[in-house]
Design a protein around this motif. Structure first.
Motif: not given
Length: 330
Positions: A217, A213, A209
């Motif tokens: 993740t 993110e 990711g």
């Protein structure tokens, strides 16, 4: 022909899908400039056949387009040096604003797919096949403009770096839980479930990711998978995907990057855009998700249907079975 410009002004995945057409142009031109947007620039720098990358945020593209700025347009026009241009767009986009810009830059021959009357803006007004995949549509346009396919037409990137230092030794499956827009993303809970199911089936799982993110993740990886969230730029991500036995992801850039490095894909495909145009191209794949859901062809960025049924009816068990199917066919 000495100098050509190819334009693809939207996202990372779109630029990757333009790659085969770029190679077709590069086989005939002495110098190829790829004009792309900021989100597509990292992909542009991975493509074989590109001599120069020009990055410009067009007022007619992207999720948050900038205001029109005459000074920026003038500066870009002054930088473009080409005698031929290939304008690549998605099926729902107009090439004509870009064509006007390239005409102002002095590009003498311009080709594009267009349903709108182009006046003097295009020399070749091409009509794409109704159901063509985006990569095929770009290749068809290139061929019509005098650039025949020089190779097998599959997606391709420059050789990626070895990623063993990130992934560790041994085989693994990649799960990429994020997506460019929420409507195309599988829920975090389903992603975590898939990690558990894949691990239980004997697979080592690597979760990838972007920098924004990391929470996603980490949640998806839990205690079962290796979390590489935020640790890979485009070349490193290509290396991680190239080393995987399979990639599980939505309709987002890593699906196309996986295809470009030859890795099979389990595609969690929300039907907000047609799978026939945007599915993984040129590699074995399994398509999961209800393609007849009410959101089909809506191009929605936020899911318009409560519960996101097109994707969240897909289970972790479904994904593990799809991975095993792909590996059994390899």
């Amino acid at each position: 022909m000495k100098r050509a410009v190819v334009t693809r002004l939207d996202s990372f995945g779109d630029v990757l899908l333009a790659g085969p057409a770029v190679r077709a142009v590069a086989a005939r031109a002495e110098h190829v400039t790829l004009l792309c947007g900021p989100r597509g620039a990292p992909a542009a720098r991975l493509l074989p056949g590109v001599d120069e990358v020009l990055v410009w945020d067009a007022p007619w593209g992207g999720f948050d387009p900038p205001a029109v700025d005459r000074a920026q347009i003038d500066a870009l026009v002054d930088r473009i040096d080409a005698d031929t241009g290939l304008i690549l767009t998605s099926f729902h986009q107009s090439p004509l604003p870009t064509a006007l810009l390239l005409r102002l830059a002095g590009v003498r021959y311009l080709a594009a797919d267009s349903v709108d009357y182009p006046g003097s803006l295009l020399d070749l007004r091409h009509r794409r096949a109704e159901h063509a995949h985006e990569a095929e549509a770009a290749l068809d346009l290139a061929e019509a403009a005098g650039f025949p396919r020089p190779d097998d037409g599959r997606l391709r990137v420059l050789p990626p770096p070895d990623a063993t230092g990130l992934t560790g030794p041994g085989p693994y499956v990649v799960l990429h839980p994020g997506a460019s827009v929420p409507a195309r993303a599988w829920s975090p809970e389903r992603c975590a479930e898939a990690v558990r199911e894949l691990t239980a089936a004997g697979h080592r799982v690597v979760v990838t990711g972007g920098p924004g993110e990391r929470d996603l993740t980490a949640y998806a990886a839990g205690e079962h998978a290796l979390d590489l969230g935020g640790r890979t730029k485009a070349p490193e991500l290509a290396g991680v995907l190239a080393g995987a036995t399979a990639v599980v992801t939505g309709n987002t850039a890593p699906a196309h990057l996986a295809a470009a490095v030859g890795t099979p894909v389990v595609s969690l495909f929300a039907p907000v855009v047609p799978a026939e145009r945007w599915r993984p191209y040129g590699v074995p794949y399994v398509l999961l998700g209800d393609q007849d859901a009410p959101c089909a062809d809506s191009r929605a960025r936020e899911c318009p249907v409560p519960g996101h049924p097109c994707l969240d009816t897909v289970t972790g068990t479904d994904v593990a079975a799809a991975v095993d199917k792909l590996l059994g066919e390899a």
